[in-house]
Scaffold this active site. Structure first.
Site, PDB file in Angstrom:
ATOM      1  N   ARG A 190       0.973  -5.323  -6.090  1.00 58.98           N
ATOM      2  CA  ARG A 190       1.316  -6.574  -5.306  1.00 58.98           C
ATOM      3  C   ARG A 190       1.672  -7.421  -6.509  1.00 58.98           C
ATOM      4  O   ARG A 190       1.169  -7.597  -7.536  1.00 58.98           O
ATOM      5  CB  ARG A 190      -0.009  -7.046  -4.557  1.00 58.98           C
ATOM      6  CG  ARG A 190      -0.443  -5.977  -3.666  1.00 58.98           C
ATOM      7  CD  ARG A 190      -1.537  -6.439  -2.859  1.00 58.98           C
ATOM      8  NE  ARG A 190      -2.079  -5.096  -1.900  1.00 58.98           N
ATOM      9  CZ  ARG A 190      -1.422  -4.897  -0.873  1.00 58.98           C
ATOM     10  NH1 ARG A 190      -0.440  -5.676  -0.251  1.00 58.98           N
ATOM     11  NH2 ARG A 190      -1.818  -3.931  -0.025  1.00 58.98           N
ATOM     12  N   ASP A 243       2.269   0.131  12.035  1.00 56.42           N
ATOM     13  CA  ASP A 243       2.140  -1.172  12.828  1.00 56.42           C
ATOM     14  C   ASP A 243       3.693  -2.039  12.472  1.00 56.42           C
ATOM     15  O   ASP A 243       3.599  -3.333  12.520  1.00 56.42           O
ATOM     16  CB  ASP A 243       1.019  -2.002  12.413  1.00 56.42           C
ATOM     17  CG  ASP A 243       1.097  -2.098  10.762  1.00 56.42           C
ATOM     18  OD1 ASP A 243       1.940  -1.487  10.067  1.00 56.42           O
ATOM     19  OD2 ASP A 243       0.257  -3.073  10.363  1.00 56.42           O
ATOM     20  N   ASP A 267       5.419  -4.837   5.593  1.00 51.55           N
ATOM     21  CA  ASP A 267       5.686  -6.205   6.136  1.00 51.55           C
ATOM     22  C   ASP A 267       5.714  -7.327   4.845  1.00 51.55           C
ATOM     23  O   ASP A 267       6.690  -8.028   4.418  1.00 51.55           O
ATOM     24  CB  ASP A 267       4.694  -6.864   6.998  1.00 51.55           C
ATOM     25  CG  ASP A 267       3.286  -6.582   7.076  1.00 51.55           C
ATOM     26  OD1 ASP A 267       2.890  -5.762   6.927  1.00 51.55           O
ATOM     27  OD2 ASP A 267       2.634  -7.794   6.717  1.00 51.55           O
ATOM     28  N   THR A 292       4.137   3.009   5.424  1.00 54.80           N
ATOM     29  CA  THR A 292       2.789   2.502   5.734  1.00 54.80           C
ATOM     30  C   THR A 292       2.074   3.748   6.525  1.00 54.80           C
ATOM     31  O   THR A 292       2.902   4.090   7.483  1.00 54.80           O
ATOM     32  CB  THR A 292       2.663   0.948   6.143  1.00 54.80           C
ATOM     33  OG1 THR A 292       1.372   0.965   6.822  1.00 54.80           O
ATOM     34  CG2 THR A 292       3.780   0.858   7.485  1.00 54.80           C
ATOM     35  N   ASP A 321      -0.217   2.793   8.631  1.00 55.49           N
ATOM     36  CA  ASP A 321      -0.690   2.106   9.795  1.00 55.49           C
ATOM     37  C   ASP A 321       0.058   2.220  10.999  1.00 55.49           C
ATOM     38  O   ASP A 321      -0.471   1.825  12.042  1.00 55.49           O
ATOM     39  CB  ASP A 321      -0.918   0.652   9.611  1.00 55.49           C
ATOM     40  CG  ASP A 321      -2.120   0.402   8.526  1.00 55.49           C
ATOM     41  OD1 ASP A 321      -3.069   1.224   8.426  1.00 55.49           O
ATOM     42  OD2 ASP A 321      -2.223  -0.743   7.840  1.00 55.49           O
ATOM     43  N   GLY A 337       0.679  -1.338   0.095  1.00 55.74           N
ATOM     44  CA  GLY A 337      -0.109   0.021  -0.075  1.00 55.74           C
ATOM     45  C   GLY A 337       0.797   1.385   0.015  1.00 55.74           C
ATOM     46  O   GLY A 337       1.832   1.455   0.654  1.00 55.74           O
ATOM     47  N   ARG A 393      -6.697  -2.351   9.545  1.00 59.31           N
ATOM     48  CA  ARG A 393      -7.066  -3.553   9.749  1.00 59.31           C
ATOM     49  C   ARG A 393      -6.990  -4.489  11.000  1.00 59.31           C
ATOM     50  O   ARG A 393      -7.609  -5.225  11.348  1.00 59.31           O
ATOM     51  CB  ARG A 393      -6.750  -4.264   8.246  1.00 59.31           C
ATOM     52  CG  ARG A 393      -7.922  -4.928   7.555  1.00 59.31           C
ATOM     53  CD  ARG A 393      -7.606  -5.419   6.067  1.00 59.31           C
ATOM     54  NE  ARG A 393      -7.676  -4.282   5.159  1.00 59.31           N
ATOM     55  CZ  ARG A 393      -7.429  -4.083   3.984  1.00 59.31           C
ATOM     56  NH1 ARG A 393      -6.702  -5.419   3.435  1.00 59.31           N
ATOM     57  NH2 ARG A 393      -7.349  -3.335   3.171  1.00 59.31           N
TER      58      ARG A 393
END
Lengths: 325, 325, 325, 325
Positions: C75, C133, C106, C129, C131, C14, C175
């Site tokens: 992707r 995370d 990741d 990213t 996120d 992403g 997510r």
């Protein structure tokens, strides 16, 4: 230590975005712990004149996102005198205020220290200034918003700089500190930054301009207002003299850097230290600024917080050089 | 009239947000009608030096939202000479360009008129300037963006003005025109606006400041850079002299007013006149600026467009007076 | 260890705002050290198909402020196969690429680890990213921009919520992670946040809504898309069932959270780790993600970076409770 | 006609950015003419329950830039009954209100017409709705802000669309009107727009997608929520079915379109019609909506204003087709 029942909150010195988020956090946290809260308008000036009022949840509704400070701010000459401070103390007594949270910079904390010593009232401080020039916190409330305001303005200036192949010399705030210039210089892809912490080498600047001129269509220099070589107008004068055929312009961003909605990070920082300030007072803290270092709440004595020897990260300076190649 | 096969497009004079939307519209419309398009960089200067290149759909991909102009802009002394224009014409011939769309203001159109007369090449113009000071269109491309940039900056300044009870004197662009000052003054709730179109009555200004001072905590004055009483610094000097105890600050917004992403309305306007420009050339128009009046495409001879006697709407001036009460 | 001569750079997974700042930093730093740089379009997919091209200073001019990624991202199923990776390696050889910088999350690092092990090519990663995370960095590139986008959108929603006394349930990205919800919840003064890291107690939520309803005119709930109680629509359904007379609305902010100009901090972070990535490769690093922890560059093995057990700061959760009182 | 002494002002129906600028203009203008002003909260609902309060200059200080409405808004079932309106009239009498300015859309004006007829109280209306679907004004208050909010969101979405070569289907507000979709579609360079005013030809849409797909890396479709082919999710379903290998996403922008700081033009429009509303009441007008047509204040009977047959400008539709080529 007597139990605290009524916390007074004030903002003082130059305003900064996120002060309202901090006020909100102080008020709501005090109410959460069943304490009373008293708002003090116009900093030490209002403390002296008695511009105090009780605050409740509604007092801070819908302000988390507002720039400026609903408590207003002012500089107070009278508070520098023992008589002034005596008056202020009487007003606090009158309203039952038995502890204070002061939001501001070094003037705020210097006043707080003297006042707390004289009257034994516990005071903690929150770092509210766009300059990021306090010890004891990674960032001050308002800095993140100010650097984004600068970067957005320079993005706009770049549009016209690119269209005209111009050299722009942009002055940003920072009378004693180049921290706004430093990060905004990196973020806006500036050719060079001029800051008070480093001696400006005007020959090196010329060299860099000549080098870059070869294949770059436009250029941005970021100058901190307190740079010892003079502000943007003086640098502009020198550059125009040296390179009369460059299309050179000067832009001083000015006071818009102090306003605007606080960024997410400024609101989160303000909220965190606002909660921590009330809890610190409840746990007997005083004479300390509450900040965040490495993600953790930190407590720094006022005299250490205002030492003003915040060093400029040499690594960030190096990055400007590499990336503006 | 010979059929047009290859349209050249250029931007000239000061850049304005939305010029890219206009370029995109010209290119796509020409391709839609199976015409060729030639981009000319740096206005008349690039026309002379031959900085021309063929444009296709990809040349204008993803630019509708970008400030500045991908074709760049410049002022050209050489184009003021017959020799310069002769060179420019040869370059156009060399690239097969047989019609032109020039985007800019009065300098652009003055040059276009002379050039078109000399060499018989059809030229239409698009109004690209933030100043809104052209006849033949309700709004120029870039004006709406510029006034929003000003209003957002003044909103930020107001945050700090409110916090400190300060009087701010804000200078906005407009060397010959107060149109930016006029609408931004209304929209930012200014106490007063000072514009070149009206004689500044400094006594009336003082009166207004005193009146408002009674119960308003902060004040904003908007000054057009071309105001005959001097710019913001001169007004600031006078006010400080008259009211030494006011906390008065000056802010000059500067070149950021020229950049930034165009607003929706500027993009729509640019797109509309861009389409209309190509269709106008195909229908034999020349020597005309394409604008939008009362929602309809309008065609105005260059000499009328640049007359510069755009009147200030007296009704809007009256609104400043009523609302700043 | 052979000396590195040509660094390939790609973005994968992403996209996130600031990726372009990182690409620029990698390219300029490599050139600064007299290395060659090869751009790889569309991540591993482009590596396989050979969508490679040499990059110079101009390739990254004027992109520091742009959202998205000029190298595009995709992707790649084929890269999961040994045959796919074999093809990719051949393409890198063909273009002389002998080291890689991969920007992403990741998936990017998992692919990098396998690929580097198989072919012995050194690879370092940059955390790109929204996120936040990943282990091994305080913040990921894009997170700061995304949370500001959310906060600005919720500020707008609050305007209409206040006007109508409405309850808004706003779904934000995340997510597997509630980190976007957490900080934006604090910053936008949300009543409550619902995140995947904590079990949602729907009864406690009802209690909070009832309590707050007494004197607050409007309410905002922030729900991470990955909350185990269901997204915003499911929560909306439950709340409407329980409180049919509340005026309840759901808003899913969606993909706008991935775009936009990177904030100052995201550009600075991207610039820092971009410089460090090239220097890390030059010093023999590989299999590591370059991040910033406590203001210092940090190097984390890929397998540790993607462990995904980023804990939610309990202190921040507590702040939501106190301030939404 | 009795002389007016006290003007009541209210907002009703869906809120829109700029309503506060209009309220401010009504209040200040009334005070300018030495009239009293009464604020009515929550529209007709508050009129019935008696939520009225006197307004002075301070009531509208520092609101010109705020989204939403400080008077709040609500829908009122009771006002549809004669009994409800009787109650409302009594409240107005009680507070001495002898004329009204109602800010809103067709529901507001329909109620105003009936009420004014029944009780002989003069009422004028101001067009406050983001939908721009009223006759008698070129633009409604809030429309310009809403289309800029949409365009900024789509600019962000485009960043990620470009990075991934994705097709985005973006739903914007407009239950009965495609006017938001129309201008934002042009301004954001959309491939196509789908609006309720024109029959959606799904085969033509497929054709356009295929054509564009050849050389465009990403695509944006703008769908008005009221499009008769279904909203964005239904169009998304059809497109995914037809082109399963496209990377297609849907984004519904939602209620953020109703909020945010009003743009300069919305503030100017709101200020103009706010001033004109008070002056109209003073000159005996009633039953009319005050708008701006071709730069001039216009007066339109309520029954004509709400006719809802605002036509879509065929020229603007044509521009989408040409430019998305």
């Amino acid at each position: 230590m007597a139990e605290i029942k009524n916390i007074g909150v004030y903002t003082s010195g130059g305003d900064s975005p996120g002060m309202n988020s901090a006020i909100r956090a102080v008020v709501r946290t005090a109410l959460y712990y069943n304490l009373e809260v008293t708002g003090i308008r116009r900093g030490y000036e209002g403390m002296i004149t008695g511009d105090l009022f009780p605050m409740d949840r509604k007092s801070v509704a819908n302000i988390v996102q507002r720039g400026g400070t609903i408590l207003k701010t002012a500089r107070s000459e009278e508070f520098r005198t023992p008589e002034g401070r005596q008056k202020a103390y009487k007003q606090l007594k009158r309203y039952g205020v038995d502890a204070l949270v002061g939001i501001g910079g070094d003037g705020t904390f210097t006043g707080a220290k003297v006042f707390s010593n004289e009257f034994g009232i516990p005071i903690v401080g929150l770092p509210g200034t766009i300059d990021n020039d306090l010890q004891g916190t990674d960032f001050t409330i308002g800095y993140d918003t100010a650097i984004n305001t600068v970067v957005e303005a320079v993005d706009k200036i770049r549009d016209t700089a690119e269209s005209h192949d111009r050299l722009f010399i942009v002055e940003v705030m920072g009378r004693d500190s180049g921290l706004i210039a430093l990060r905004t210089g990196i973020a806006s892809g500036a050719e060079a930054i001029l800051i008070p912490e480093t001696k400006t080498n005007i020959e090196a600047l010329y060299h860099r301009l000549e080098q870059g001129r070869r294949d770059k269509s436009s250029k941005i220099l970021i100058v901190a207002e307190g740079d010892e070589a003079g502000g943007a107008f003086e640098i502009g004068r020198l550059v125009k003299e040296k390179y009369p055929n460059y299309d050179t312009r000067v832009s001083v961003l000015g006071h818009m850097q102090r306003g605007g909605h606080p960024t997410c990070m400024d609101r989160v920082l303000a909220s965190r230290v606002g909660v921590a300030a009330v809890e610190a007072l409840m746990h007997g803290h005083s004479h300390e600024m509450i900040g965040v270092i490495n993600g953790q709440i930190s407590y720094t004595p006022f005299e250490s917080a205002i030492k003003h020897n915040v060093e400029v990260d040499a690594n960030l300076l190096r990055i400007v050089d590499i990336l503006s190649l």
